[in-house]
Design an enzyme around this catalytic site. Structure first.
Site, PDB file in Angstrom:
ATOM      1  N   PRO A  68       0.793  -1.240   0.000  1.00  0.00           N
ATOM      2  CA  PRO A  68       0.000   0.000   0.000  1.00  0.00           C
ATOM      3  C   PRO A  68       0.822   1.286   0.000  1.00  0.00           C
ATOM      4  CG  PRO A  68       0.070  -0.900   2.205  1.00  0.00           C
ATOM      5  CD  PRO A  68       0.824  -1.875   1.327  1.00  0.00           C
ATOM      6  N   CYS A  69       1.503   1.559  -1.114  1.00  0.00           N
ATOM      7  CA  CYS A  69       2.255   2.808  -1.205  1.00  0.00           C
ATOM      8  C   CYS A  69       1.326   4.026  -1.227  1.00  0.00           C
ATOM      9  CB  CYS A  69       3.164   2.793  -2.431  1.00  0.00           C
ATOM     10  SG  CYS A  69       2.314   2.514  -3.997  1.00  0.00           S
ATOM     11  N   HIS A  70       0.028   3.792  -1.434  1.00  0.00           N
ATOM     12  CA  HIS A  70      -0.923   4.919  -1.427  1.00  0.00           C
ATOM     13  C   HIS A  70      -1.089   5.499  -0.024  1.00  0.00           C
ATOM     14  CE1 HIS A  70      -3.387   1.325  -0.507  1.00  0.00           C
ATOM     15  NE2 HIS A  70      -4.100   2.148   0.231  1.00  0.00           N
TER      16      HIS A  70
END
Length: 308
Positions: free
Chosen positions: A272-274
């Site tokens: 989850p780089c978001h």
């Protein structure tokens, strides 16, 4: 032996926290941070992975204490760090040398069998296939609609290797083909183990709590994998800045390198780089578009984030 219900109660009785491990601190003491960094450089410079006992003797610590220091700062043990360094050397050597055998020994493996075992676990392919940019490797994929748009999920025999978001199926397949230029791409057959992983990944886009159990074939550098592991530890509904993420892996001055590792992530949502935002609270960049990033954060937190 006396027992206390809280650290505050222990302090009130005249006790103090350990000055060595600093259990109430936000991170390692500066001397321990420097020690771990020096030992990382020692591991990187060694021709073969140093033994834990030798590293502990160099640090004048017990092996158990040294392992705990590494795990607290880097999230992995010295052995895992050494394995990651050696695997990265193998990938570099496979591209640089003309012979697989030479690359195995150059990387620090003392036997081909150990290298092939490690390659199967870490590279998702044999050393010969890795040398050829994935030649002979088969990657199965499927494309479906999710609430984020058209979604391509791909897997090797080791686990998920790509989750891509887009609007056009042909563009998604073309991007996968560029990522694995010499691999053979095939659509995953219904009911196959690959399709089960793919369906599970699509379900995890709807329910982020399902992502942690999915098998991944990340195929990144040692530093990238360190960042991506830290990303997977960020709970849904929470965000961190790039600086906070860098500090969490013991590299507080590596903010730009951490941002680059986030940008190199090819497994959307599952890694989850978001959940990483700018220092001022803006969403900053996102490989699959700031609108999708805003949707993801809104779904996870219940609040709308500004789109830069």
């Amino acid at each position: 032996m006396r027992y206390f219900t809280s650290p505050g109660a222990a302090r009130a009785a005249g006790l103090r926290p350990c000055k060595r491990c600093q259990p109430d601190g936000q991170g390692l003491p500066a001397r321990d941070t420097g020690l771990v960094e020096r030992l990382c450089r020692t591991i990187e410079a060694a021709e073969t992975p140093p033994r834990l006992g030798d590293l502990a003797a160099q640090a004048r610590l017990t092996p158990g204490h040294l392992s705990r220091l590494f795990k607290r700062q880097l999230g992995i043990t010295p052995r895992h760090y050494a394995d990651a360094v050696r695997d990265e050397r193998l990938k570099t050597a496979l591209q640089a040398t003309g012979r697989v055998t030479d690359a195995l020994y150059d990387a620090g493996f003392n036997a081909p069998s150990r290298a092939y075992e490690a390659a199967g676990k870490r590279l998702g392919m044999t050393p010969g296939a890795a040398k050829g940019g994935g030649t002979g490797q088969v990657i199965r994929y499927a494309i479906a609609s999710s609430w984020l748009g058209r979604t391509l999920v791909a897997a090797t025999q080791k686990g998920l290797c790509a989750v891509q978001l887009g609007d056009d199926d042909r563009d998604l397949v073309a991007a996968l083909s560029r990522r694995f230029a010499k691999a053979r791409l095939e659509e995953a057959e219904p009911g196959s183990p690959y399709r089960q992983w793919i369906d599970a990944a699509l379900a995890a886009i709807e329910r982020p709590d399902l992502a942690a159990s999915l098998p991944l074939d990340i195929q990144g550098t040692a530093f990238q994998e360190q960042v991506w592991q830290a990303l997977r530890r960020i709970p849904a509904g929470q965000t961190v800045t790039y600086g906070e993420l860098a500090a969490s892996i013991g590299r507080p001055t590596a903010t730009r390198a951490v941002a680059a590792a986030c940008g190199a992530n090819r497994i959307a949502v599952i890694i989850p780089c978001h959940r990483v935002i700018g220092k001022d609270g803006t969403l900053t960049g996102y490989r699959w578009g700031p609108e999708r990033k805003a949707k993801l954060l809104k779904a996870e937190t219940g609040t709308r984030k500004p789109i830069p």
